[in-house]
Design a protein around this motif. Structure first.
Motif, PDB file in Angstrom:
ATOM      1  N   PHE A 237       0.860  -1.173   0.000  1.00  0.00           N
ATOM      2  CA  PHE A 237       0.000   0.000   0.000  1.00  0.00           C
ATOM      3  C   PHE A 237       0.901   1.230   0.000  1.00  0.00           C
ATOM      4  CE2 PHE A 237      -2.533  -3.388   1.616  1.00  0.00           C
ATOM      5  CZ  PHE A 237      -3.821  -3.139   1.185  1.00  0.00           C
ATOM      6  N   GLY A 238       0.447   2.284  -0.647  1.00  0.00           N
ATOM      7  CA  GLY A 238       1.199   3.523  -0.678  1.00  0.00           C
ATOM      8  C   GLY A 238       0.360   4.668  -0.155  1.00  0.00           C
ATOM      9  N   VAL A 239       0.930   5.477   0.733  1.00  0.00           N
ATOM     10  CA  VAL A 239       0.222   6.639   1.287  1.00  0.00           C
ATOM     11  C   VAL A 239       1.070   7.867   1.000  1.00  0.00           C
ATOM     12  CG1 VAL A 239      -0.768   7.703   3.338  1.00  0.00           C
ATOM     13  CG2 VAL A 239      -0.786   5.208   3.095  1.00  0.00           C
ATOM     14  N   TYR A 240       0.505   8.779   0.220  1.00  0.00           N
ATOM     15  CA  TYR A 240       1.285   9.917  -0.265  1.00  0.00           C
ATOM     16  C   TYR A 240       0.557  11.229   0.037  1.00  0.00           C
ATOM     17  CZ  TYR A 240       3.279   5.960  -2.750  1.00  0.00           C
ATOM     18  OH  TYR A 240       3.844   4.739  -3.053  1.00  0.00           O
ATOM     19  N   PHE A 241       1.353  12.269   0.292  1.00  0.00           N
ATOM     20  CA  PHE A 241       0.805  13.574   0.685  1.00  0.00           C
ATOM     21  C   PHE A 241       1.250  14.648  -0.296  1.00  0.00           C
ATOM     22  CE2 PHE A 241       1.975  11.202   4.621  1.00  0.00           C
ATOM     23  CZ  PHE A 241       0.689  10.803   4.959  1.00  0.00           C
ATOM     24  N   THR A 256       0.469   9.664  11.344  1.00  0.00           N
ATOM     25  CA  THR A 256       0.730   8.236  11.483  1.00  0.00           C
ATOM     26  C   THR A 256      -0.065   7.498  10.409  1.00  0.00           C
ATOM     27  OG1 THR A 256      -1.070   7.849  13.078  1.00  0.00           O
ATOM     28  CG2 THR A 256       1.123   8.335  13.979  1.00  0.00           C
ATOM     29  N   VAL A 257       0.478   6.363   9.986  1.00  0.00           N
ATOM     30  CA  VAL A 257      -0.179   5.508   8.998  1.00  0.00           C
ATOM     31  C   VAL A 257      -0.193   4.091   9.540  1.00  0.00           C
ATOM     32  CG1 VAL A 257       0.013   4.502   6.693  1.00  0.00           C
ATOM     33  CG2 VAL A 257       0.475   6.943   7.035  1.00  0.00           C
ATOM     34  N   GLN A 258      -1.356   3.464   9.505  1.00  0.00           N
ATOM     35  CA  GLN A 258      -1.470   2.092  10.005  1.00  0.00           C
ATOM     36  C   GLN A 258      -2.349   1.271   9.073  1.00  0.00           C
ATOM     37  OE1 GLN A 258      -3.510   1.422  13.808  1.00  0.00           O
ATOM     38  NE2 GLN A 258      -1.959  -0.116  14.328  1.00  0.00           N
ATOM     39  N   LEU A 259      -1.891   0.055   8.781  1.00  0.00           N
ATOM     40  CA  LEU A 259      -2.715  -0.895   8.038  1.00  0.00           C
ATOM     41  C   LEU A 259      -3.499  -1.739   9.030  1.00  0.00           C
ATOM     42  CD1 LEU A 259      -0.158  -2.164   5.345  1.00  0.00           C
ATOM     43  CD2 LEU A 259      -1.719  -0.214   5.232  1.00  0.00           C
ATOM     44  N   VAL A 260      -4.790  -1.920   8.753  1.00  0.00           N
ATOM     45  CA  VAL A 260      -5.651  -2.747   9.598  1.00  0.00           C
ATOM     46  C   VAL A 260      -6.218  -3.865   8.728  1.00  0.00           C
ATOM     47  CG1 VAL A 260      -7.654  -2.827  11.113  1.00  0.00           C
ATOM     48  CG2 VAL A 260      -6.268  -0.737  10.999  1.00  0.00           C
ATOM     49  N   LYS A 261      -5.834  -5.107   9.028  1.00  0.00           N
ATOM     50  CA  LYS A 261      -6.341  -6.249   8.268  1.00  0.00           C
ATOM     51  C   LYS A 261      -7.770  -6.545   8.707  1.00  0.00           C
ATOM     52  CE  LYS A 261      -3.462  -9.709   7.806  1.00  0.00           C
ATOM     53  NZ  LYS A 261      -2.453 -10.741   8.160  1.00  0.00           N
ATOM     54  N   GLU A 262      -8.691  -6.353   7.785  1.00  0.00           N
ATOM     55  CA  GLU A 262     -10.103  -6.561   8.076  1.00  0.00           C
ATOM     56  C   GLU A 262     -10.490  -8.025   7.849  1.00  0.00           C
ATOM     57  OE1 GLU A 262     -11.646  -4.232   9.453  1.00  0.00           O
ATOM     58  OE2 GLU A 262     -10.697  -2.353   8.837  1.00  0.00           O
ATOM     59  N   CYS A 263     -11.716  -8.371   8.207  1.00  0.00           N
ATOM     60  CA  CYS A 263     -12.200  -9.733   7.989  1.00  0.00           C
ATOM     61  C   CYS A 263     -12.326  -9.999   6.488  1.00  0.00           C
ATOM     62  CB  CYS A 263     -13.559  -9.925   8.663  1.00  0.00           C
ATOM     63  SG  CYS A 263     -13.519  -9.581  10.431  1.00  0.00           S
ATOM     64  N   ASP A 266     -15.950 -12.924   0.869  1.00  0.00           N
ATOM     65  CA  ASP A 266     -16.074 -13.657  -0.402  1.00  0.00           C
ATOM     66  C   ASP A 266     -14.746 -14.247  -0.849  1.00  0.00           C
ATOM     67  OD1 ASP A 266     -18.777 -12.890  -0.490  1.00  0.00           O
ATOM     68  OD2 ASP A 266     -18.293 -11.036  -1.557  1.00  0.00           O
ATOM     69  N   GLY A 267     -13.924 -14.642   0.128  1.00  0.00           N
ATOM     70  CA  GLY A 267     -12.654 -15.278  -0.197  1.00  0.00           C
ATOM     71  C   GLY A 267     -11.522 -14.330  -0.498  1.00  0.00           C
ATOM     72  N   TYR A 268     -11.779 -13.017  -0.412  1.00  0.00           N
ATOM     73  CA  TYR A 268     -10.755 -12.026  -0.687  1.00  0.00           C
ATOM     74  C   TYR A 268     -10.313 -11.329   0.600  1.00  0.00           C
ATOM     75  CZ  TYR A 268     -12.105 -12.355  -5.623  1.00  0.00           C
ATOM     76  OH  TYR A 268     -12.372 -12.791  -6.894  1.00  0.00           O
ATOM     77  N   GLU A 269      -9.058 -10.873   0.609  1.00  0.00           N
ATOM     78  CA  GLU A 269      -8.557 -10.082   1.724  1.00  0.00           C
ATOM     79  C   GLU A 269      -9.141  -8.668   1.663  1.00  0.00           C
ATOM     80  OE1 GLU A 269      -6.418 -11.344   4.074  1.00  0.00           O
ATOM     81  OE2 GLU A 269      -6.635 -13.281   3.039  1.00  0.00           O
ATOM     82  N   ARG A 270      -9.239  -8.029   2.855  1.00  0.00           N
ATOM     83  CA  ARG A 270      -9.664  -6.627   2.932  1.00  0.00           C
ATOM     84  C   ARG A 270      -8.725  -5.908   3.906  1.00  0.00           C
ATOM     85  NH1 ARG A 270     -14.120  -6.027   5.629  1.00  0.00           N
ATOM     86  NH2 ARG A 270     -14.906  -4.118   4.678  1.00  0.00           N
ATOM     87  N   THR A 271      -8.318  -4.713   3.566  1.00  0.00           N
ATOM     88  CA  THR A 271      -7.397  -3.955   4.415  1.00  0.00           C
ATOM     89  C   THR A 271      -7.821  -2.490   4.451  1.00  0.00           C
ATOM     90  OG1 THR A 271      -5.520  -5.404   3.930  1.00  0.00           O
ATOM     91  CG2 THR A 271      -5.002  -3.193   4.715  1.00  0.00           C
ATOM     92  N   THR A 272      -7.806  -1.924   5.671  1.00  0.00           N
ATOM     93  CA  THR A 272      -8.055  -0.491   5.838  1.00  0.00           C
ATOM     94  C   THR A 272      -6.732   0.221   6.043  1.00  0.00           C
ATOM     95  OG1 THR A 272     -10.285  -0.748   6.741  1.00  0.00           O
ATOM     96  CG2 THR A 272      -9.098   1.259   7.346  1.00  0.00           C
ATOM     97  N   VAL A 273      -6.561   1.320   5.331  1.00  0.00           N
ATOM     98  CA  VAL A 273      -5.391   2.172   5.502  1.00  0.00           C
ATOM     99  C   VAL A 273      -5.828   3.374   6.329  1.00  0.00           C
ATOM    100  CG1 VAL A 273      -3.600   3.517   4.370  1.00  0.00           C
ATOM    101  CG2 VAL A 273      -4.494   1.447   3.263  1.00  0.00           C
ATOM    102  N   THR A 388       1.130  -3.208  11.847  1.00  0.00           N
ATOM    103  CA  THR A 388      -0.151  -3.629  11.282  1.00  0.00           C
ATOM    104  C   THR A 388      -1.046  -4.206  12.367  1.00  0.00           C
ATOM    105  OG1 THR A 388       0.886  -4.085   9.153  1.00  0.00           O
ATOM    106  CG2 THR A 388      -1.222  -5.163   9.602  1.00  0.00           C
ATOM    107  N   ALA A 389      -2.323  -3.822  12.334  1.00  0.00           N
ATOM    108  CA  ALA A 389      -3.319  -4.331  13.290  1.00  0.00           C
ATOM    109  C   ALA A 389      -4.245  -5.308  12.572  1.00  0.00           C
ATOM    110  CB  ALA A 389      -4.109  -3.179  13.898  1.00  0.00           C
TER     111      ALA A 389
END
Length: 395
Positions: A237-241, A256-263, A266-273, A388-389
């Motif tokens: 993931f890229g976070v740019y300003f 601060t920047v944190q990745l949160v691995k969501e549930c 449908d068989g795919y990963e989900r991540t919140t930035v 990462t959380a």
């Protein structure tokens, strides 16, 4: 590339983190770095402002123009609105050649924080140019070291030197002395390698070669600053300003920047930035800071406030699912770049104000651990990127 077979000329861009751009900061001070059999010297110096407006614009690919506008190919100040350094560098090369008739062999970018790492190894350098000493008028240090260079270049210079031309000249003068110290072999070689390595790992040192055989090697490494290709991890993931204030207020923004691995869904990963930002400028910034630093409201942002355009990239083939500001769903702009999803959002903060933005990405096909790459700012990268959380999922 160090001139073993023939002398080389590289365009040196010094990115100013006080006014954020995706790869670091506005490229205010420019110089030609001459390399001959390993010996480094700085040649002609200039500034982004001196190049003026490119008309017609230097062409860039349609995907990036849609995200970052035609400004990338129109103004040297905006060549790095895109986080893709090969695009930035090739565009800067074309602008330099169009303005001065000189085709440089490549582009090297560095920021004041990385210059500080170098100074830790070489020891302090002195500003000797009489014009710069006079401009500083005892209000700025004429001896710079690893401890004072960042504050001097990213804050104090604007409080003490009002004329932008002299600000850029001071930047270039500092760079000239530092590269002279490098070329003279001053300081601790082991410490120098460690400093440059750290700067590279943090994205503060970037290199592009105009020779394809060399660039094909560089693009394999983070040193290239590419957003696609072999240097990009699968679940990156890229976070740019990008500054939206038109000023030098990013010196006061802490993030601060944190990745949160969501549930999975449908068989795919989900991540919140998750991107949290605070404007640490004093409450009376509108009056206590110079207008050149605050922008003075010229571009529609109240003096003392800071506006940031936040750009978040997901892994290839994923989707930008949603965006929230402080827990409330919000509209955002969605794009694509090199098969990566891109979400953008503007955030404005008054002095002392904080806010958190969440971009959630879905349909992620990669099952490797996610990682984040972030615009290098005044802050230490280890303080910006949090571990990462993982969200708790009902079984």
């Amino acid at each position: 590339m160090l001139g073993a077979e023939a002398p080389r000329d590289y365009l040196l861009i010094i990115q100013n983190n006080a006014e954020a751009r995706s790869s670091g900061g506005i490229p205010g001070a420019l110089a030609v770095l001459n390399v001959d059999k390993g010996k480094l010297t700085l040649g002609s110096q200039s500034s982004a402002g001196a190049l003026g407006v490119m008309s017609p614009s230097v062409p860039i690919d349609p995907e990036q123009q849609q995200i970052y506008s035609h400004r990338v190919g129109k103004f040297m100040q905006d060549v790095n609105l895109t986080p893709d350094f090969p695009t930035t560098a090739s565009t800067a090369q074309a602008m330099w050649e169009r303005k001065f008739g000189q085709r440089v062999d490549g582009v090297v970018s560095i920021d004041p924080v990385a210059l500080g790492y170098i100074l830790e190894a070489t020891g302090p350098v002195r500003i000797t140019n009489p014009d710069l000493v006079s401009a500083a008028a005892a209000r700025l240090p004429t001896e710079l070291n690893g401890k004072n260079v960042v504050q001097t270049l990213l804050s104090d210079v604007y409080a003490q030197i009002e004329e932008p031309r002299l600000q850029d000249a001071y930047f270039a003068g500092v760079a000239q002395e530092i590269f002279a110290a490098l070329s003279d072999g001053r300081g601790n070689a082991k410490g120098l390698i460690e400093g440059i390595t750290r700067g590279t790992a943090e994205g503060r040192v970037l290199v592009w070669s105009g020779f394809e055989a060399e660039q094909s090697v560089i693009r394999k490494y983070a040193l290239s600053g590419s957003v696609s290709g072999p240097s990009v991890a699968p679940a990156q993931f890229g976070v740019y300003f990008n500054d939206g204030t038109g000023a030098k207020m990013d010196y006061y923004v802490k993030r601060t920047v944190q990745l949160v691995k969501e549930c999975p869904k449908d068989g795919y990963e989900r991540t919140t930035v998750r991107v949290s930002s605070t404007n640490t400028a004093p409450k009376d910034a509108a009056s206590s800071l110079p207008a050149y630093v605050t922008g003075g409201g010229v571009f529609g942002v109240p003096a003392g406030s800071v506006q940031s355009n936040i750009v978040v990239y997901g892994p290839v083939q994923a989707n930008v699912e949603s965006a929230e500001v402080d827990g409330q769903s919000t509209n955002f702009a969605s794009f694509g770049h090199s098969n990566r999803p891109v979400g953008t959002l503007a955030l404005r903060l008054a002095p002392g104000e904080s806010s958190t933005i969440d971009f959630t990405f879905s349909k992620i096909v990669q099952h490797t651990e996610p990682n984040a790459v972030v615009t290098p700012t005044v802050q230490d990268v280890k303080d910006v990127i949090l571990p990462t959380a993982t969200s708790s999922c009902d079984q």
